[in-house]
Design a protein around this motif. Structure first.
Motif, PDB file in Angstrom:
ATOM      1  N   GLU A 232       0.854  -1.200   0.000  1.00  8.51           N
ATOM      2  CA  GLU A 232       0.000   0.000   0.000  1.00  8.51           C
ATOM      3  C   GLU A 232       0.879   1.235   0.000  1.00  8.51           C
ATOM      4  N   ASP A 233       0.577   2.199  -0.886  1.00  8.38           N
ATOM      5  CA  ASP A 233       1.419   3.393  -0.962  1.00  8.38           C
ATOM      6  C   ASP A 233       0.851   4.575  -0.171  1.00  8.38           C
ATOM      7  N   GLU A 234      -0.399   4.496   0.257  1.00 10.88           N
ATOM      8  CA  GLU A 234      -0.947   5.594   1.065  1.00 10.88           C
ATOM      9  C   GLU A 234      -0.469   5.413   2.496  1.00 10.88           C
TER      10      GLU A 234
ATOM     11  N   ASP B  17      -2.870  -3.419  -2.700  1.00 18.88           N
ATOM     12  CA  ASP B  17      -3.491  -2.228  -3.282  1.00 18.88           C
ATOM     13  C   ASP B  17      -3.359  -2.325  -4.803  1.00 18.88           C
TER      14      ASP B  17
ATOM     15  N   SER C 237      -3.596   0.319  -7.211  1.00 22.28           N
ATOM     16  CA  SER C 237      -2.778   1.341  -7.883  1.00 22.28           C
ATOM     17  C   SER C 237      -1.579   1.730  -7.027  1.00 22.28           C
TER      18      SER C 237
ATOM     19  N   LYS D 237     -11.938   0.690  -0.676  1.00 20.40           N
ATOM     20  CA  LYS D 237     -11.659   1.772   0.272  1.00 20.40           C
ATOM     21  C   LYS D 237     -12.816   2.762   0.252  1.00 20.40           C
TER      22      LYS D 237
END
Ligand code: CA
Length: 224
Positions: free
Chosen positions: A7-9, A51, A53, A101
Motif C-alpha cells: 500500500e502506498d498511502e 493495493d 494502484s 476503500k
C-alpha cells in the motif's frame, strides 16, 4: 500469522499496521511494487493485502505474477475504485477477496482470518486433533475441554505446526513465521527452542499427547 501489506498511502498503511499488530499479526510493509516483489520472492506470508494502484506498477500484475509462480499466499485486493470490472478481474486472477476503500479495520481483520482459515484449514473454525482442540475464532486452545493458557507466540507456533501437520518444518521457517522478515538476522534459534519447550510443557501438563516432535538436525513436526 504473517501479513504483507502492499500500500502506498502512508496513513492507511500506518492504521492497518497498528491495528493488525494489535490483533497479534506479524506485519510487513511494502510501499511500492518493487519492494513488494522483492519481499514476495524472499519470504512467505499467510495473507497479502494488495493495493491496486501503486506508484510504480499495477497491483493486479503482482497478483498475476504470484499465481504464475504458483505462490500459495492468500490475497485480498484493496482498491479505491469500486468498479465491478476491477472486482471481477481481481477475482478471476485468483484473489481470495476484494475490499473497497474506505473500509472498517474490523472488517479487514475478519476477512484476513477467513482467508487464512480457507487457505490453511479448509474453512474450519475449530480444529480438533483427538484430545486437542484449537478454536480459530476465539484463538483458544483446549485439551479434553480444559482451556490451556498460551502466550501469543506459543499459540502462533501451535497453529503453524498444525497447518503443516505431518511435515517437518525447519527452524528457519519457524523463525521467519514467528518474527517476521528480520528472522534472517538471527544467528541462533534459541528463542524457538524456548517457545517450543513451553508450548510442549503446557500441552503435556493439560494431558495432551506428545504430538510435537523434534527431528534431529532438521526442525519440528506435528505428528498426528
Ligand atoms: Ca494506491
Amino acid at each position: 500469522m504473517k501479513i504483507l501489506i502492499v500500500e502506498d498511502e502512508q496513513r492507511l498503511m500506518e492504521s492497518m499496521v497498528t491495528y493488525l499488530k494489535s490483533e497479534n499479526f506479524i506485519v510487513e510493509e511494502a510501499p511500492d511494487y518493487k519492494t513488494a516483489r522483492q519481499k514476495i520472492e524472499m519470504f512467505t506470508y499467510d495473507c497479502i493485502l494488495l493495493d491496486v494502484s501503486l506508484p510504480d506498477g499495477d497491483g493486479l500484475s503482482l497478483l498475476q505474477e504470484l499465481k504464475a509462480n504458483k505462490k500459495t499466499e492468500g490475497v485480498i485486493v484493496i482498491s479505491a475504485r469500486n468498479s465491478i470490472g476491477d472486482r471481477i478481474q481481481g477475482l478471476n486472477l485468483g484473489a481470495d477477496d476484494y475490499l473497497t476503500k474506505p473500509f472498517h479495520l474490523s472488517e479487514l481483520n475478519a476477512r484476513i482470518l477467513a482467508v487464512i482459515r480457507r487457505r490453511h484449514f479448509q474453512g474450519q473454525q475449530v480444529l480438533v486433533f483427538n484430545e486437542l482442540t484449537i478454536d480459530l475464532i476465539a484463538k483458544t486452545v483446549y485439551v479434553n475441554e480444559k482451556a490451556v493458557e498460551l502466550t501469543r507466540k506459543e499459540y502462533d507456533l501451535l497453529l503453524y505446526l498444525a497447518y503443516n501437520k505431518n511435515r517437518v518444518i525447519s527452524k528457519n521457517a519457524i523463525a521467519e513465521h514467528l518474527s517476521g522478515d528480520d528472522a534472517e538476522i538471527f544467528t541462533n534459534y534459541d528463542f524457538i527452542y524456548s517457545h517450543m519447550k513451553n508450548l510442549k510443557k503446557k500441552l503435556q501438563q493439560a494431558g495432551c499427547k506428545e504430538y510435537i516432535r523434534s527431528v534431529y538436525g532438521m526442525g519440528y513436526k506435528f505428528d498426528i
